[in-house]
Design a protein around this motif. Structure first.
Motif, short mmCIF file in Angstrom:
data_model
loop_
_atom_site.label_atom_id
_atom_site.label_comp_id
_atom_site.label_asym_id
_atom_site.label_seq_id
_atom_site.Cartn_x
_atom_site.Cartn_y
_atom_site.Cartn_z
N SER A 251 16.44 19.00 22.04
CA SER A 251 16.05 18.17 23.18
C SER A 251 15.31 18.99 24.24
O SER A 251 14.51 18.44 25.02
CB SER A 251 17.28 17.49 23.79
OG SER A 251 18.23 18.43 24.20
N ASP A 252 15.55 20.30 24.29
CA ASP A 252 14.76 21.15 25.18
C ASP A 252 13.28 21.09 24.80
O ASP A 252 12.39 21.01 25.66
CB ASP A 252 15.22 22.60 25.11
CG ASP A 252 16.64 22.80 25.61
OD1 ASP A 252 17.20 21.87 26.21
OD2 ASP A 252 17.18 23.91 25.41
N LEU A 253 13.03 21.14 23.50
CA LEU A 253 11.66 21.08 23.01
C LEU A 253 11.02 19.72 23.35
O LEU A 253 9.89 19.66 23.84
CB LEU A 253 11.64 21.31 21.50
CG LEU A 253 10.28 21.24 20.79
CD1 LEU A 253 9.32 22.29 21.33
CD2 LEU A 253 10.47 21.43 19.28
N HIS A 254 11.75 18.64 23.08
CA HIS A 254 11.24 17.31 23.44
C HIS A 254 10.94 17.24 24.94
O HIS A 254 9.92 16.68 25.36
CB HIS A 254 12.27 16.23 23.10
CG HIS A 254 12.40 15.94 21.64
ND1 HIS A 254 11.35 15.53 20.85
CD2 HIS A 254 13.49 15.98 20.82
CE1 HIS A 254 11.77 15.34 19.62
NE2 HIS A 254 13.07 15.61 19.57
N SER A 255 11.83 17.81 25.74
CA SER A 255 11.72 17.68 27.19
C SER A 255 10.55 18.47 27.77
O SER A 255 9.79 17.96 28.60
CB SER A 255 13.02 18.11 27.86
OG SER A 255 14.08 17.25 27.50
N VAL A 256 10.39 19.72 27.35
CA VAL A 256 9.32 20.53 27.94
C VAL A 256 7.95 19.97 27.58
O VAL A 256 6.98 20.14 28.34
CB VAL A 256 9.42 22.02 27.52
CG1 VAL A 256 10.71 22.63 28.04
CG2 VAL A 256 9.27 22.22 26.02
N ASN B 147 7.48 16.68 27.17
CA ASN B 147 7.52 15.30 27.64
C ASN B 147 7.35 14.30 26.49
O ASN B 147 6.71 13.26 26.64
CB ASN B 147 6.44 15.05 28.71
CG ASN B 147 6.69 13.77 29.49
OD1 ASN B 147 7.82 13.31 29.62
ND2 ASN B 147 5.62 13.17 30.01
N GLU B 148 7.96 14.59 25.36
CA GLU B 148 7.82 13.71 24.20
C GLU B 148 8.63 12.42 24.33
O GLU B 148 8.42 11.48 23.58
CB GLU B 148 8.22 14.47 22.93
CG GLU B 148 7.22 15.57 22.58
CD GLU B 148 7.62 16.39 21.37
OE1 GLU B 148 6.75 17.11 20.83
OE2 GLU B 148 8.80 16.34 20.97
N TRP B 149 9.56 12.40 25.29
CA TRP B 149 10.30 11.17 25.55
C TRP B 149 9.77 10.44 26.79
O TRP B 149 10.35 9.44 27.23
CB TRP B 149 11.79 11.47 25.74
CG TRP B 149 12.47 11.92 24.48
CD1 TRP B 149 12.16 11.56 23.20
CD2 TRP B 149 13.61 12.80 24.39
NE1 TRP B 149 13.03 12.16 22.31
CE2 TRP B 149 13.91 12.92 23.00
CE3 TRP B 149 14.38 13.48 25.31
CZ2 TRP B 149 14.97 13.72 22.55
CZ3 TRP B 149 15.42 14.27 24.86
CH2 TRP B 149 15.72 14.37 23.49
N SER B 150 8.69 10.98 27.37
CA SER B 150 8.01 10.37 28.53
C SER B 150 8.93 10.22 29.74
O SER B 150 8.79 9.27 30.52
CB SER B 150 7.42 9.00 28.15
OG SER B 150 6.50 9.13 27.08
N ALA C 192 17.52 12.27 17.50
CA ALA C 192 16.75 11.38 18.37
C ALA C 192 15.26 11.45 18.04
O ALA C 192 14.49 12.12 18.73
CB ALA C 192 16.98 11.72 19.83
N PRO C 193 14.80 10.77 16.96
CA PRO C 193 13.38 10.75 16.64
C PRO C 193 12.56 10.17 17.79
O PRO C 193 13.01 9.25 18.48
CB PRO C 193 13.30 9.85 15.40
CG PRO C 193 14.68 9.88 14.82
CD PRO C 193 15.60 10.02 15.99
N GLU C 194 11.38 10.72 18.00
CA GLU C 194 10.56 10.25 19.13
C GLU C 194 9.92 8.89 18.86
O GLU C 194 9.50 8.20 19.78
CB GLU C 194 9.47 11.28 19.45
CG GLU C 194 8.54 11.58 18.28
CD GLU C 194 7.58 12.73 18.60
OE1 GLU C 194 6.53 12.45 19.18
OE2 GLU C 194 7.91 13.88 18.27
N LYS C 195 9.88 8.47 17.59
CA LYS C 195 9.32 7.17 17.25
C LYS C 195 10.42 6.28 16.67
O LYS C 195 11.33 6.77 16.00
CB LYS C 195 8.18 7.32 16.23
CG LYS C 195 6.98 8.08 16.78
CD LYS C 195 5.88 8.20 15.73
CE LYS C 195 4.68 8.97 16.28
NZ LYS C 195 3.60 9.11 15.26
N PRO C 196 10.35 4.96 16.90
CA PRO C 196 11.38 4.05 16.38
C PRO C 196 11.45 4.07 14.86
O PRO C 196 10.44 4.22 14.18
CB PRO C 196 10.92 2.68 16.89
CG PRO C 196 10.02 2.95 18.03
CD PRO C 196 9.34 4.25 17.72
#
Length: 362
Positions: free
Chosen positions: A52-57, A59-62, A279-283
């Motif tokens: 989730s650090d990677l997703h966050s830095v 902004n992959e979850w917007s 938590a995949p970034e796409k549905p």
């Protein structure tokens, strides 16, 4: 006239932050609050790198705001406590996981499920009640209300124990809540990465029969002979999947990339449950017919409350459960993020904050 963040939080701090969605991390001077009467301040010695650090830095979850100091698998040594603190003393080894605040009055909070509080305050990329941003553990010190402090048993190594504050509780909580981690139960762990490998360890220690489900046949030996799984299933092998239909009481899916879930539902017994913790970034596609046939359930689970997190750490210490880690220096963090994006880590990066962060200070 409103106070600046530095005036509200006057204690100088140093860490590494991302400034934009490139995700590139670099040295960052900021500040934290003074130690309140119920606060615990500790020197950060290690901090795990979560997916989730990677997703966050990036902004992959917007939902990211910058500058962003990541890190919610934070461990270290207490340096200062407020006058009302009872849980720990100076010199104790402690940790902070994904949360640093909640309302303490809603139904979730009253049931020790602060992680589901609608007003929860995340350890980073969130906002304190005073309007200042929260900053995570890629930093030299941390301060939090004692309620959010996790005590580390003496026999729990800080480096290999740090990832349990997120990865560990993320798998421990659904194993307990859904009753998968019980003798006689057959549980599948999808994905043998940062979450999956500790999921195998916890499920086995709780008494379940464990099968690792992976796309990679190369992980079979690791799963069976090192992590202790009972069996291994290659999800791309049609014959293996067909032979396992209807044999699982529950499955915990740790995969954070887009993937089909219909084949996994087929593995469940009637009334079985597929629990998503990745938590995949796409549905993902929802195969409703597969749920109807067998009254099966797809559920989600997110970390755990503070009481359960302490329970998990104590259980891990009792059963010698730690994460398999690669300890890195602070100046390697951007390379580690690139490797993490390629799943090139076995199985969790941990930053040696205490020994390597000071050398990066400008």
């Amino acid at each position: 006239m409103s106070k600046s963040p530095e005036e509200q939080h006057p204690v100088k701090a140093f860490g590494w932050a991302a400034r934009d969605q490139s995700g590139h991390l670099s040295p960052f001077n900021f500040s934290r609050r003074t130690t309140g009467e119920e606060d615990v301040r500790f020197k950060v010695l290690y901090c795990g790198i979560c997916h989730s650090d990677l997703h966050s830095v990036k902004n992959e979850w917007s939902i990211s705001t910058y500058p962003l100091v990541p890190g919610h698998e934070i461990v270290g040594e207490v340096t200062e406590i407020g006058e009302k603190v009872k849980k720990v003393k100076v010199g104790d080894k402690v940790g902070v996981g994904c949360l640093v605040g909640a309302c303490h009055s809603c139904e979730s909070c009253e049931n020790d499920l602060e992680n589901y509080c609608p007003k929860l305050i995340l350890t980073y990329n969130s906002i304190y009640p005073d309007g200042t941003p929260t900053y995570g553990g890629y930093s030299d010190h941390m301060v939090a209300n004692e309620h959010y402090i996790i005590r580390f048993p003496d026999n729990m190594p800080l480096d290999a124990g740090a990832p349990l504050l997120c990865a560990g509780i993320t798998v421990y909580s659904p194993l307990k809540y859904f009753g998968f981690g019980e003798p006689g139960k057959h549980v599948g762990i999808v994905g043998l990465g940062g979450l999956g490998h500790v999921g195998v360890k916890f499920a086995k220690a709780l008494g379940a029969r464990v099968t690792v489900i992976s796309t990679s046949p190369a992980k079979k030996d690791e799963a069976l002979n090192i992590l202790g799984a009972d069996s291994f299933l290659v999800s791309r092998d049609q014959d293996q999947m067909q032979g396992a239909i209807g044999t699982f009481d529950g499955i915990i899916d740790t995969v954070s990339a887009a993937h089909p879930i219909m084949p996994l539902l087929g593995l469940l017994k009637s009334h079985g449950k597929l629990v998503m913790v990745g938590a995949p970034e796409k549905p993902l596609e929802l195969p409703v017919f597969s749920l109807i046939v067998g009254r099966k359930t797809i559920a989600g689970s997110g970390i755990g409350g503070l009481k359960e997190t302490q329970e998990m750490i104590d259980f891990a210490a009792k059963h010698n459960i730690t994460a398999d880690v690669e300890v890195i220096s602070m100046d390697y963090v951007n390379t580690a993020m690139e490797r993490l994006a390629k799943a090139d880590v076995r199985y969790r990066f941990v930053i040696d904050i205490g020994n390597t962060l000071p050398a990066t200070k400008t």
